[in-house]
Design a protein around this motif. Structure first.
Motif, PDB file in Angstrom:
ATOM      1  N   LEU A 102       0.843  -1.195   0.000  1.00  0.00           N
ATOM      2  CA  LEU A 102       0.000   0.000   0.000  1.00  0.00           C
ATOM      3  C   LEU A 102       0.878   1.243   0.000  1.00  0.00           C
ATOM      4  N   THR A 103       0.374   2.322  -0.574  1.00  0.00           N
ATOM      5  CA  THR A 103       1.105   3.577  -0.516  1.00  0.00           C
ATOM      6  C   THR A 103       0.884   4.226   0.861  1.00  0.00           C
ATOM      7  N   THR A 104       1.709   5.228   1.160  1.00  0.00           N
ATOM      8  CA  THR A 104       1.530   5.979   2.406  1.00  0.00           C
ATOM      9  C   THR A 104       0.129   6.573   2.477  1.00  0.00           C
ATOM     10  N   ALA A 105      -0.341   7.122   1.367  1.00  0.00           N
ATOM     11  CA  ALA A 105      -1.691   7.718   1.335  1.00  0.00           C
ATOM     12  C   ALA A 105      -2.744   6.667   1.653  1.00  0.00           C
ATOM     13  N   GLU A 106      -2.540   5.455   1.159  1.00  0.00           N
ATOM     14  CA  GLU A 106      -3.514   4.387   1.416  1.00  0.00           C
ATOM     15  C   GLU A 106      -3.480   3.940   2.878  1.00  0.00           C
ATOM     16  N   ILE A 107      -2.299   3.930   3.464  1.00  0.00           N
ATOM     17  CA  ILE A 107      -2.198   3.573   4.889  1.00  0.00           C
ATOM     18  C   ILE A 107      -2.889   4.641   5.736  1.00  0.00           C
ATOM     19  N   ILE A 108      -2.661   5.910   5.393  1.00  0.00           N
ATOM     20  CA  ILE A 108      -3.325   6.999   6.132  1.00  0.00           C
ATOM     21  C   ILE A 108      -4.848   6.876   5.973  1.00  0.00           C
ATOM     22  N   SER A 109      -5.298   6.510   4.783  1.00  0.00           N
ATOM     23  CA  SER A 109      -6.730   6.348   4.543  1.00  0.00           C
ATOM     24  C   SER A 109      -7.314   5.223   5.407  1.00  0.00           C
ATOM     25  N   TRP A 110      -6.581   4.113   5.472  1.00  0.00           N
ATOM     26  CA  TRP A 110      -7.015   2.978   6.320  1.00  0.00           C
ATOM     27  C   TRP A 110      -7.161   3.440   7.771  1.00  0.00           C
ATOM     28  N   PHE A 111      -6.173   4.211   8.235  1.00  0.00           N
ATOM     29  CA  PHE A 111      -6.166   4.680   9.616  1.00  0.00           C
ATOM     30  C   PHE A 111      -7.301   5.684   9.845  1.00  0.00           C
ATOM     31  N   GLU A 161     -10.160   5.884   8.225  1.00  0.00           N
ATOM     32  CA  GLU A 161     -11.448   5.209   8.237  1.00  0.00           C
ATOM     33  C   GLU A 161     -11.720   4.557   9.594  1.00  0.00           C
ATOM     34  N   LEU A 162     -10.682   3.953  10.164  1.00  0.00           N
ATOM     35  CA  LEU A 162     -10.865   3.300  11.468  1.00  0.00           C
ATOM     36  C   LEU A 162     -11.117   4.331  12.568  1.00  0.00           C
ATOM     37  N   LYS A 163     -10.412   5.462  12.497  1.00  0.00           N
ATOM     38  CA  LYS A 163     -10.636   6.511  13.511  1.00  0.00           C
ATOM     39  C   LYS A 163     -12.024   7.113  13.382  1.00  0.00           C
ATOM     40  N   THR A 164     -12.520   7.134  12.156  1.00  0.00           N
ATOM     41  CA  THR A 164     -13.867   7.652  11.936  1.00  0.00           C
ATOM     42  C   THR A 164     -14.915   6.674  12.447  1.00  0.00           C
ATOM     43  N   LYS A 165     -14.642   5.401  12.245  1.00  0.00           N
ATOM     44  CA  LYS A 165     -15.619   4.362  12.571  1.00  0.00           C
ATOM     45  C   LYS A 165     -15.673   4.062  14.064  1.00  0.00           C
ATOM     46  N   TYR A 166     -14.521   4.035  14.697  1.00  0.00           N
ATOM     47  CA  TYR A 166     -14.480   3.611  16.098  1.00  0.00           C
ATOM     48  C   TYR A 166     -14.275   4.805  17.020  1.00  0.00           C
ATOM     49  N   HIS A 167     -15.075   4.832  18.059  1.00  0.00           N
ATOM     50  CA  HIS A 167     -14.893   5.901  19.020  1.00  0.00           C
ATOM     51  C   HIS A 167     -14.728   5.307  20.402  1.00  0.00           C
ATOM     52  N   MET A 168     -14.204   6.078  21.287  1.00  0.00           N
ATOM     53  CA  MET A 168     -14.000   5.635  22.647  1.00  0.00           C
ATOM     54  C   MET A 168     -14.119   6.854  23.543  1.00  0.00           C
ATOM     55  N   THR A 169     -14.900   6.744  24.601  1.00  0.00           N
ATOM     56  CA  THR A 169     -14.884   7.811  25.592  1.00  0.00           C
ATOM     57  C   THR A 169     -14.315   7.228  26.882  1.00  0.00           C
ATOM     58  N   VAL A 170     -13.441   7.976  27.483  1.00  0.00           N
ATOM     59  CA  VAL A 170     -12.777   7.554  28.710  1.00  0.00           C
ATOM     60  C   VAL A 170     -13.070   8.598  29.769  1.00  0.00           C
ATOM     61  N   GLU A 171     -13.728   8.145  30.816  1.00  0.00           N
ATOM     62  CA  GLU A 171     -14.134   9.050  31.877  1.00  0.00           C
ATOM     63  C   GLU A 171     -13.313   8.708  33.111  1.00  0.00           C
TER      64      GLU A 171
END
Lengths: 483, 483
Positions: free
Chosen positions: B276-285, B287-297
């Motif tokens: 994968l290109t660097t741009a594709e790796i950043i895209s993968w990352f 998408e995951l940051k967009t999809k998964y969230h976490m709240t820590v209290e």
């Protein structure tokens, strides 16, 4: 995950597009006529209203935070800041909290080998001129999960499904850290290689055409600018394959003006021509993050000291800082026909500026590490000057480093100057003059510890990884190449 | 700020050092004898004690958080996590809160053109064998602002004053996101070009010697490993100047074993040879940051559900997860002579592992995007497997992707295997088996969405910008080159 198809580096194609104002569909004048017609076709009315006229929006009893009945969109809350950075080390202010990640995206397609960008004429209530040139898609999560009850934004599927397009750029980028709490959007550029239907308010433009439109005041909106700032340009990587001279020759850059040629060299040049190496820039940033801390505590809006609320606005008791207002909007081109919403009003113009200067023959930009309360990790890289309410701050005697270079710039130093609007979906008439000035190589400048010189190539490299704030990115988008 | 002096790229020198086990002061055997003598000279005693025997540490009345009387060092608090990532979406746990940024640093100096690393024999109370090989400096902010009342750590001035050394590497890197809340250290490698006094517990080693010692269990400590992971290696940038073949020839790599040669090619190779290109790796990352969230209290320790406290430990009611204990330490080589402190005890061994595999002839490492509660921005990149308490999780039937590849690895697949200790200043006997296994190019592997193949060069590029978590970094440090 199905791995995306590998692409040939699109950077050189995009540079070609940036250098081209020729358009096989319509030249820039025809486009402007089309855009003017859109303005006439679309009759909008935006009026400031008392908070009590807001529909679906209400002040929550316990906190007096301003919220939407659905619990979605955004809320206006308070924050209390403690930091050891800058002259003011402790303050409270209202802020927009919108924890969702939205999508700002542009579809591109090559015609005759040159990538074109699918742009949209789009109204936002906070724009001084209402209609501005916008990316293909600007969608909050509330948009595409249809909290509005409106229709799904067109073309969104190209940004949600890797099978429908090729993702060229897909980066999380932050919004205004002084106004938004930890807000980011997914900035995307995708490519299609087949015909797609072009809807009424959309058209294909080359990057060179858009760069030309960026010379006009308030024409290209902020959402477009942040995405355009991410357009990959050939850097030292691409120049591995051919010499810089060969590339300049191939791109026929000899007809460009001196500053444009300097910009290209600053983009292509290798690490050893830069003032600092990448490792040294990371070290500078690391030291500042180690030295400066900031704690941001969310507090109820009713507890924010020195701010007062009337039925018309929430504003600072003494200073002409931003205020929170409410507007009603009637329009035919948005997801729903009419609505009311809060906006942040900015009473005075700000200034965003790059100082550019050659160092050992290579053009560098002066960048600033800036702590802002809404930043996810305290410090981001901003342009040389990034200052709201310029007149007020001058009257108060604030020391804004390098501001005078811009206010006193001689015409022959000015490489770019135009007024641009911040996001009209959240901000009401929030205008910044965007400027790039070039100093003589022989001019001596002392740098405070949080300023640094970077080549354009280095700026683009750090931008990919999310270091550059929205002010730096919007200015980068404005930088074009002139014949 | 006085700008640091520009350096010639040190990456090739470091690779030279990594390939060299020759030492002009002492060979590895002589070093080991020296280290054994250090072990004999230093008599330590570490005993688990009841919490009530802690001096200066106390459970705060209101929260029952475990704190130091000075308000410095660290506290043990509680957190409540909500996330949509992974099988457990809501839980509470104790965590170490230590908001300061410490310094982990190594001084290097060239002898006969080869950089040597100034390493220290250092005791930490949580180490199974107490004394391990450590970086030149490992200092918390409490250390160097002398909250201990002890002496200032030696050599610290080389990391605090740019005039005293040349900063080659200076990066913020995170610690265990499952155990620390938003903890980072400044990882530094600095160079001196003049003689400096070598204190009693210190010695110069080549990177090749250290890599050799990393093959032994529990010899090189975690603080050393995280810094060593940041050692710059020649990537596609450096290989611009000469062909990969020329560089391999110059470095005399033909005598290296196949896997080492594959590693070097994976380091040097250009973007187009990568999966994968660097741009594709950043895209993968992205998408995951967009999809998964976490709240820590953050919550008071006393409110953490399912955890109980006795006078000897704070532990989970049912599962053999980590526990909080107290120890007393008596030693002659630390900043103060004796002290008591809390530690996190890990009852079972974990496993950290890379799957390596050639794809189109180029070696790639299988990387995992992992959400952990202490992460500053929810997701970091971890190795293929990063799993604590392996036996417990297997018994419970947890699905840990790719774990079986390591548990069932055939000897001829194993490229690296040793047990390594996590930081002995915070963790008591926290051991992970570190493994690298290589699969056949023809082996087919299906990747869950949060796994990705990266070349070693790409891993190093993303590491610079803080994407790689401590588990990935510690494994990277272990990877060496064998003749």
């Amino acid at each position: 995950m199905s791995q995306p198809v590998k692409s040939v580096s699109p950077a050189k194609d995009f540079l070609l597009s940036a250098l081209s104002e020729e358009n096989c569909f319509q030249n820039t004048e025809a486009f402007k006529n089309w855009f003017s017609r859109k303005k006439q076709d679309n009759r909008f009315s935006v009026k400031q209203i008392p908070f009590s006229f807001l529909q679906q929006w209400y002040f929550e009893e316990e906190t007096q935070n301003l919220k939407h009945a659905s619990g979605r969109f955004f809320t206006i809350e308070g924050i209390r800041i403690h930091t050891n950075f800058g002259p003011t080390q402790c303050w409270e202010q209202p802020i927009i909290n919108q924890p969702e990640i939205g999508i700002l995206g542009i579809i591109t397609r090559k015609f005759d080998g040159v990538p074109y960008f699918l742009m949209q004429a789009k109204m936002e209530p906070g724009n001084v001129n209402l209609l501005q040139l916008s990316p293909t898609v600007q969608a909050t999560k509330s948009n595409f999960t249809q909290v509005h009850g409106g229709r799904l934004p067109p073309y969104l599927e190209y940004f949600l499904d890797r099978k429908k397009s090729h993702y060229l750029i897909d980066q999380l980028q932050t919004e205004q850290g002084g106004r938004f709490l930890r807000k980011r959007n997914r900035n995307m550029i995708v490519a299609v290689d087949h015909e797609i239907e072009i809807l009424d308010d959309f058209c294909w433009l080359t990057l060179g055409q858009i760069k030309k439109l960026l010379k006009e005041d308030n024409f290209v909106n902020m959402d477009a600018r942040t995405v355009l700032a991410c357009v990959p340009m050939p850097g030292r990587d691409v120049s591995r394959e051919q010499s810089i001279d060969d590339m300049m020759h191939e791109l026929n850059t000899s007809s460009l003006d001196d500053f444009s040629q300097s910009l290209l060299e600053s983009l292509f040049c290798h690490e050893e021509s830069a003032c600092l190496t990448t490792a040294e820039i990371i070290s500078w940033f690391t030291e500042l993050k180690t030295k400066y801390h900031m704690t941001v505590e969310r507090i109820p809006l009713k507890n924010v000291k020195q701010w007062k609320r009337t039925n018309m606005e929430i504003s600072h008791e003494e200073h002409p800082l931003f205020s929170v207002i409410a507007v009603s909007v009637e329009a035919g081109t948005r997801e729903v026909f009419s609505w009311t919403q809060p906006l942040l009003k900015e009473p005075q113009q700000g200034l965003l500026g790059f100082i550019a200067k050659k160092i050992d023959g290579i053009l560098h930009l002066l960048m600033q590490a800036k702590v802002e309360p809404g930043n996810i990790d305290s410090i981001e890289i901003a342009p040389t000057v990034s200052c709201s309410a310029v007149n007020f701050k001058r009257q108060q005697g604030y020391h804004i480093p390098f501001l005078d270079y811009f206010l006193n710039a001689a015409p022959q130093q000015i490489r770019y100057s135009a007024i641009q609007s911040e996001e009209g979906g959240r901000f009401y008439h929030f205008l910044n003059r965007n400027m790039v000035i070039e100093l003589e190589e022989s001019d001596k400048i002392d740098l405070p510890e949080n300023y640094i010189w970077m080549t354009l190539g280095q700026v683009m490299e750090f931008l990919k990884h999310g270091y550059m704030n929205i002010d730096a990115r919007t200015l980068l988008a404005c930088i074009g190449f002139k014949h």
